[in-house]
Design a protein around this motif. Structure first.
Motif, PDB file in Angstrom:
ATOM      1  N   ASN A  59       0.964  -1.379   0.005  1.00  0.00           N
ATOM      2  CA  ASN A  59       0.038  -0.009   0.162  1.00  0.00           C
ATOM      3  C   ASN A  59       0.944   1.332  -0.041  1.00  0.00           C
ATOM      4  OD1 ASN A  59      -2.172  -1.775   0.175  1.00  0.00           O
ATOM      5  ND2 ASN A  59      -2.321  -1.667   2.446  1.00  0.00           N
ATOM      6  N   GLY A  60       1.839   1.026  -0.714  1.00  0.00           N
ATOM      7  CA  GLY A  60       2.791   2.378  -0.952  1.00  0.00           C
ATOM      8  C   GLY A  60       3.913   2.502   0.130  1.00  0.00           C
ATOM      9  N   LYS A  61       3.904   1.700   1.304  1.00  0.00           N
ATOM     10  CA  LYS A  61       4.844   1.825   2.170  1.00  0.00           C
ATOM     11  C   LYS A  61       5.955   1.031   1.794  1.00  0.00           C
ATOM     12  CE  LYS A  61       5.557   1.543   7.115  1.00  0.00           C
ATOM     13  NZ  LYS A  61       5.121   1.055   8.589  1.00  0.00           N
ATOM     14  N   ALA A  62       7.316   1.444   1.869  1.00  0.00           N
ATOM     15  CA  ALA A  62       8.527   0.664   1.224  1.00  0.00           C
ATOM     16  C   ALA A  62       9.004  -0.175   2.403  1.00  0.00           C
ATOM     17  CB  ALA A  62       9.301   1.464   0.560  1.00  0.00           C
ATOM     18  N   ALA A  63       9.554  -1.357   2.260  1.00  0.00           N
ATOM     19  CA  ALA A  63      10.478  -2.087   2.781  1.00  0.00           C
ATOM     20  C   ALA A  63      11.715  -2.689   2.111  1.00  0.00           C
ATOM     21  CB  ALA A  63       9.639  -3.264   3.568  1.00  0.00           C
ATOM     22  N   SER A  64      12.919  -2.233   2.586  1.00  0.00           N
ATOM     23  CA  SER A  64      14.101  -2.565   1.723  1.00  0.00           C
ATOM     24  C   SER A  64      14.530  -3.992   2.092  1.00  0.00           C
ATOM     25  CB  SER A  64      15.202  -1.642   2.245  1.00  0.00           C
ATOM     26  OG  SER A  64      16.443  -2.037   1.498  1.00  0.00           O
ATOM     27  N   PHE A  65      14.979  -4.567   0.955  1.00  0.00           N
ATOM     28  CA  PHE A  65      15.363  -5.807   1.102  1.00  0.00           C
ATOM     29  C   PHE A  65      16.905  -6.040   0.806  1.00  0.00           C
ATOM     30  CE2 PHE A  65      11.120  -7.348   1.248  1.00  0.00           C
ATOM     31  CZ  PHE A  65      11.306  -8.764   1.221  1.00  0.00           C
ATOM     32  N   GLY A  66      17.566  -4.786   0.752  1.00  0.00           N
ATOM     33  CA  GLY A  66      19.104  -4.481   0.752  1.00  0.00           C
ATOM     34  C   GLY A  66      19.471  -4.481  -0.796  1.00  0.00           C
ATOM     35  N   GLU A  67      20.603  -4.234  -0.920  1.00  0.00           N
ATOM     36  CA  GLU A  67      21.304  -3.939  -2.122  1.00  0.00           C
ATOM     37  C   GLU A  67      21.931  -5.614  -2.443  1.00  0.00           C
ATOM     38  OE1 GLU A  67      24.329  -1.096  -2.120  1.00  0.00           O
ATOM     39  OE2 GLU A  67      23.221   0.416  -1.439  1.00  0.00           O
ATOM     40  N   ASP A  68      22.105  -5.569  -3.727  1.00  0.00           N
ATOM     41  CA  ASP A  68      22.883  -6.685  -4.324  1.00  0.00           C
ATOM     42  C   ASP A  68      21.681  -7.782  -4.197  1.00  0.00           C
ATOM     43  OD1 ASP A  68      25.396  -5.707  -4.968  1.00  0.00           O
ATOM     44  OD2 ASP A  68      26.107  -6.099  -2.792  1.00  0.00           O
ATOM     45  N   THR A  69      20.413  -7.373  -4.363  1.00  0.00           N
ATOM     46  CA  THR A  69      19.429  -8.558  -4.231  1.00  0.00           C
ATOM     47  C   THR A  69      18.288  -8.147  -5.536  1.00  0.00           C
ATOM     48  OG1 THR A  69      19.350  -8.499  -1.962  1.00  0.00           O
ATOM     49  CG2 THR A  69      17.268  -9.172  -2.977  1.00  0.00           C
ATOM     50  N   ARG A  70      17.767  -9.038  -6.192  1.00  0.00           N
ATOM     51  CA  ARG A  70      16.640  -8.868  -7.046  1.00  0.00           C
ATOM     52  C   ARG A  70      15.522  -9.564  -6.776  1.00  0.00           C
ATOM     53  NH1 ARG A  70      16.186  -8.178 -12.801  1.00  0.00           N
ATOM     54  NH2 ARG A  70      13.883  -8.152 -13.321  1.00  0.00           N
ATOM     55  N   LEU A  71      14.495  -9.061  -6.732  1.00  0.00           N
ATOM     56  CA  LEU A  71      13.021  -9.347  -6.436  1.00  0.00           C
ATOM     57  C   LEU A  71      12.300  -9.779  -7.667  1.00  0.00           C
ATOM     58  CD1 LEU A  71      11.841  -7.313  -3.436  1.00  0.00           C
ATOM     59  CD2 LEU A  71      13.361  -9.509  -3.641  1.00  0.00           C
ATOM     60  N   SER A  72      12.039 -10.818  -7.752  1.00  0.00           N
ATOM     61  CA  SER A  72      11.607 -11.208  -9.377  1.00  0.00           C
ATOM     62  C   SER A  72       9.943 -11.540  -9.447  1.00  0.00           C
ATOM     63  CB  SER A  72      12.285 -12.667  -9.861  1.00  0.00           C
ATOM     64  OG  SER A  72      13.612 -12.463  -9.885  1.00  0.00           O
ATOM     65  N   ALA A  73       9.421 -12.060  -8.580  1.00  0.00           N
ATOM     66  CA  ALA A  73       7.959 -12.226  -8.536  1.00  0.00           C
ATOM     67  C   ALA A  73       7.365 -12.374  -7.051  1.00  0.00           C
ATOM     68  CB  ALA A  73       7.673 -13.745  -8.952  1.00  0.00           C
ATOM     69  N   ILE A  74       6.082 -12.192  -7.000  1.00  0.00           N
ATOM     70  CA  ILE A  74       5.452 -12.082  -5.627  1.00  0.00           C
ATOM     71  C   ILE A  74       3.889 -12.856  -6.052  1.00  0.00           C
ATOM     72  CG2 ILE A  74       4.289 -10.175  -6.132  1.00  0.00           C
ATOM     73  CD1 ILE A  74       4.520  -9.097  -3.286  1.00  0.00           C
TER      74      ILE A  74
END
Length: 324
Positions: free
Chosen positions: A134-149
Motif C-alpha cells: 500500500n505504498g509503504k516501502a520495505a528494503s530487502f537490501g542491495e545486491d538483491t533482485r526481487l522477481s515475483a510475488i
C-alpha cells in the motif's frame, strides 16, 4: 398452426441466446501487458480481451512489467519517466497512476499482487530491492533482485536472488521477509517465479551445474526438481496436481528455444531458427487450456495449448499475463 410455429421460434431464439451466453461466460478473460518498440503507439497501453487500454499519454516513456486482476479492477506494475529523466516505480489501478518512489533515483516496479484492499508490489529503488505494501516501502537490501510475488492469506512470498559472500547469486524465496535460500550457494542460481497451491510453495529458476551450465529447475517446498531439456525456468503455475513451467533452452548457436513443461515433460514451442529470437515471461492455466506468453520472432506473442497467437502491431514481448 401459425401460433405454434411462433411459439417454437420463440423457444428456439431463447435457446440460441442461452447457448451464446454460456459460450461467452466460458470464454476466459485475457489480460496482457507488454513492451512495445514499434513506435506506432502513443503512450503505454495494455490489452484486456483484445481491447487496447491506455495508461499514459506518451509525453514521457513508460513501461509495464506485470499485471494483477482483483474483482473488476486491473493493476499494472511498471515505471514512468519523470521530467528529470528518472524512471519512477509506479502501478496503475484501472488506468490511474500511483507513484511508489520519489523520482530522485532509478526505480521500477517489477511485480504486483493484490488481496482485498491491499496492493503488494516489488521492484527496486536505486540500488535497493524494495517491497511496497500500500505504498509503504520495505528494503530487502542491495545486491538483491526481487522477481515475483504471490499471496496466501496474510502471507507474502517473494522469489528472487541475492549475492553471497563469494559473489555468486543465490536463488531465494522470502516468506514475510524471512529468506530461505534454495541452493548451497557454491554455484550461481536464480529464482524467477513463485506459485502457491495449498500449503505448497513452488519456485522456478535455474542453477549452474558442476560443468557451469545453466539447468532449468523448480523447487517444491525447497526441494529441487530438475527440468530436462531446458536451461532456465521463467514462470510457473500449478493446477490441481499438475505443475506447469515455462522457460527456455538454447541451441548450439546460443539462440533461445521456448519450452513448456507439464509435470517435467518438455514441449518445445519454437525452433530456435527465428531471425529475431524468441522468449517467454508468463504462464497461466484456465481449465484445460495452458497459456504461455512472451515473444516470437520479435513480435509479442502468446501460445494457447502450443499454438502461437501474435499481436502483430506490437514489436516487443509480453511481460505479464492474467487469464481468468
Amino acid at each position: 398452426m401459425i401460433r405454434k410455429m411462433k411459439q417454437s421460434a420463440g423457444v428456439l431464439l431463447l435457446l440460441l441466446a442461452a447457448s451464446a451466453m454460456l459460450r461467452a461466460q466460458s470464454s476466459p478473460s485475457l489480460h496482457l501487458v507488454y513492451d512495445d518498440y514499434s513506435g506506432k503507439g502513443t503512450g503505454l497501453t495494455y490489452r484486456k480481451n483484445g481491447q487496447v487500454m491506455q495508461l499514459t499519454d506518451g509525453k514521457t516513456h513508460a513501461g509495464a512489467t506485470a499485471i494483477a486482476v482483483s474483482g473488476d479492477d486491473d493493476y499494472v506494475a511498471g515505471y514512468q519517466y519523470n521530467a528529470a529523466g528518472e524512471p519512477v516505480a509506479t502501478y496503475w489501478k484501472n488506468g490511474k497512476a500511483v507513484a511508489l518512489s520519489d523520482g530522485k533515483t532509478y526505480a521500477k516496479a517489477t511485480g504486483i499482487s493484490v488481496s482485498g484492499a491491499d496492493v503488494h508490489v516489488i521492484g527496486n529503488n536505486g540500488k535497493e530491492a524494495v517491497y511496497w505494501k500500500n505504498g509503504k516501502a520495505a528494503s530487502f537490501g542491495e545486491d538483491t533482485r526481487l522477481s515475483a510475488i504471490a499471496l496466501s492469506g496474510s502471507d507474502v512470498y517473494i522469489a528472487g536472488y541475492q549475492v553471497n559472500d563469494q559473489g555468486d547469486y543465490v536463488a531465494t524465496c522470502w516468506k514475510n521477509g524471512k529468506a530461505q535460500v534454495l541452493t548451497a550457494g557454491d554455484r550461481s542460481s536464480e529464482a524467477h517465479a513463485v506459485a502457491l497451491s495449498g500449503d505448497d510453495v513452488y519456485v522456478a529458476g535455474f542453477a549452474l551445474d558442476a560443468a557451469g551450465r545453466e539447468v532449468a529447475i523448480y523447487w517444491k517446498n525447497g526441494v529441487p526438481v530438475t527440468l530436462p531439456g531446458g536451461c532456465r525456468a521463467d514462470a510457473i503455475a500449478v493446477a490441481g496436481n499438475e505443475v506447469y513451467v515455462t522457460g527456455i533452452d538454447r541451441n548450439e548457436a546460443g539462440a533461445n528455444i521456448v519450452v513448456c513443461w507439464k509435470n517435467g515433460t518438455p514441449v518445445r514451442l519454437t525452433s530456435g531458427n527465428e531471425a529475431a529470437g524468441a522468449g517467454v515471461k508468463a504462464i497461466a492455466v484456465s481449465g484445460s487450456d495452458v497459456y504461455v506468453a512472451g515473444y516470437l520472432d520479435g513480435i509479442a506473442t502468446y501460445w494457447k495449448n502450443g499454438t502461437a497467437v501474435s499481436i502483430p502491431d506490437v514489436i516487443g514481448g509480453i511481460t505479464g499475463m492474467v487469464v481468468r
